[in-house]
Design an enzyme around this catalytic site. Structure first.
Site, short mmCIF file in Angstrom:
data_model
loop_
_atom_site.label_atom_id
_atom_site.label_comp_id
_atom_site.label_asym_id
_atom_site.label_seq_id
_atom_site.Cartn_x
_atom_site.Cartn_y
_atom_site.Cartn_z
N CYS A 113 -4.31 -1.81 -1.75
CA CYS A 113 -4.53 -0.38 -1.95
C CYS A 113 -5.52 -0.24 -3.11
CB CYS A 113 -3.19 0.27 -2.30
SG CYS A 113 -3.33 1.97 -2.86
N GLU A 147 -3.13 9.49 8.09
CA GLU A 147 -1.67 9.32 8.20
C GLU A 147 -1.07 10.29 9.23
OE1 GLU A 147 0.73 7.26 6.78
OE2 GLU A 147 -0.67 6.01 5.65
N CYS A 167 -11.05 2.62 0.08
CA CYS A 167 -9.65 2.95 0.37
C CYS A 167 -9.30 2.16 1.62
CB CYS A 167 -9.51 4.45 0.63
SG CYS A 167 -7.86 4.90 1.24
N ASP A 207 0.88 -1.17 0.00
CA ASP A 207 0.00 0.00 0.00
C ASP A 207 0.92 1.22 0.00
OD1 ASP A 207 -2.51 1.47 0.41
OD2 ASP A 207 -1.78 1.87 2.43
N SER A 208 0.29 2.41 -0.07
CA SER A 208 1.11 3.63 0.00
C SER A 208 1.58 3.90 1.43
CB SER A 208 0.28 4.81 -0.48
OG SER A 208 -0.87 4.94 0.33
N HIS A 226 -7.25 2.70 3.87
CA HIS A 226 -7.01 3.49 5.08
C HIS A 226 -8.31 3.67 5.89
CE1 HIS A 226 -3.20 4.73 3.26
NE2 HIS A 226 -2.90 5.42 4.36
N1 DGL Z 1 -4.86 2.94 1.01
C1 DGL Z 1 -4.82 3.50 -0.30
C2 DGL Z 1 -6.04 3.22 -1.11
O1 DGL Z 1 -6.70 2.24 -0.79
C3 DGL Z 1 -4.04 4.69 -0.35
C4 DGL Z 1 -4.46 5.97 -0.64
C5 DGL Z 1 -3.45 7.04 -0.85
O2 DGL Z 1 -2.27 6.84 -0.61
O3 DGL Z 1 -3.88 8.10 -1.30
O4 DGL Z 1 -6.38 3.85 -2.07
#
Ligand code: DGL
Length: 277
Positions: free
Chosen positions: A82, A162, A194, A19-20, A196
């Site tokens: 992600c 974050e 997402c 993931d990011s 997150h």
């Molecule tokens: N968790 C990511 C997603 O599901 C990351 C989002 C991001 O870094 O903007 O899209």
């Protein structure tokens, strides 16, 4: 005999996911609950966070590099944990690596799950990249043409999470403002598009007085992983022996904090891997 031996050796290998940032940890956590004997190797691309604002081309190139890194660490499956990367890079990675390794995304299993529910109006929230890609709309129009999909980009949520604003006045105000958008009126279910967002799931459910089914990908994806590993004969049959490994492309104390929160009691073995230089 030789094939059994190869499958057996492969099944001991780790599950690779990326993931990011901390978002994919929600998926990692669900995998640990459903598949406790699997070893994880996780990559959080904190140097490029957030992915949601990046171009499709940039996300494809990050995802390609990370996939190579996870394969070098022996991953038997690559799970794109992600939504932004699933929307931008899944089909490219499938073309390039599909014959070498099992590859899973986080969007298709959620679409499959929602189609079993017969909802008439479903909301999706996600990053700008995920929402503008139209991946959810396309998936639902294929699988469940009777369901009306309304989607909304909610770009402040990832930086907010974050930065650690997950249960306070700031996060409440931002969540309320987004979810009050007219577009989302009358939905029966809200997909957290997402990885997150499960970290703020309670506040989201509370906004709807728990009347709307809030669906996050973590559990659904972990179940899909179990099915796929089983089908491919890749489930680890023995007990887990190796520790999970967590890599980030840039050190952030918050990543470590969330990882420790999710894997309480477990060893959070965090390493900075600057794979870009
Ligand atoms: N968790 C990511 C997603 O599901 C990351 C989002 C991001 O870094 O903007 O899209």
């Amino acid at each position: 005999m030789v094939i059994f031996f190869i499958m057996d050796t492969l099944s001991n290998k780790p599950v690779g996911l990326f993931d990011s940032g901390v978002g994919g940890l929600t998926v990692a956590h669900a995998i640990k609950q459903i598949l406790p004997d699997e070893t994880l190797v996780y990559f959080g691309d904190t140097a490029h966070l957030p992915y949601g604002d990046k171009s499709e081309g940039a996300i494809i190139s990050y995802s390609r590099k990370i996939t190579g890194f996870l394969l070098d660490h022996g991953a038997k499956v690559i799970l794109i944990a992600c939504n932004s990367a699933s929307a931008s890079a899944y089909s490219v990675l499938k073309n390039e690596y599909g014959n070498k390794v099992l590859l899973l995304d986080v969007i298709s299993p959620v679409i499959e799950y929602i189609t079993t529910k017969n909802y008439s109006r479903v909301g999706v929230i996600g990053t700008k990249r995920t929402i503008s890609s139209g991946t959810y709309e396309a998936g639902f129009s294929d699988r469940s043409p009777g369901t009306e999909i309304v989607s909304l980009a909610t770009p402040l949520l990832v930086p907010m999470i974050e930065e650690g604003f997950i249960f306070d006045d700031i996060s409440n105000a931002i969540i309320r403002t987004y979810l009050s958008d007219k577009k989302l009126e009358g939905i029966q279910s809200l997909v957290l598009g997402c990885t997150h967002y499960p970290l703020i799931r309670n506040q989201i459910s509370k906004f709807y007085n728990f009347d709307v089914e809030v669906v996050d990908s973590a559990r659904v994806v972990a179940m899909e992983l179990r099915n796929k590993l089983e089908m491919e004969g890749l489930l680890n049959k023995g007990k887990k022996t190796d520790p999970d490994k967590f890599f980030v492309s840039d050190y952030t104390p918050y990543f470590e904090k969330i990882a420790r929160m999710f894997f309480e009691g477990g060893d959070v073995n965090l390493t900075v891997a600057d794979i870009w230089n």
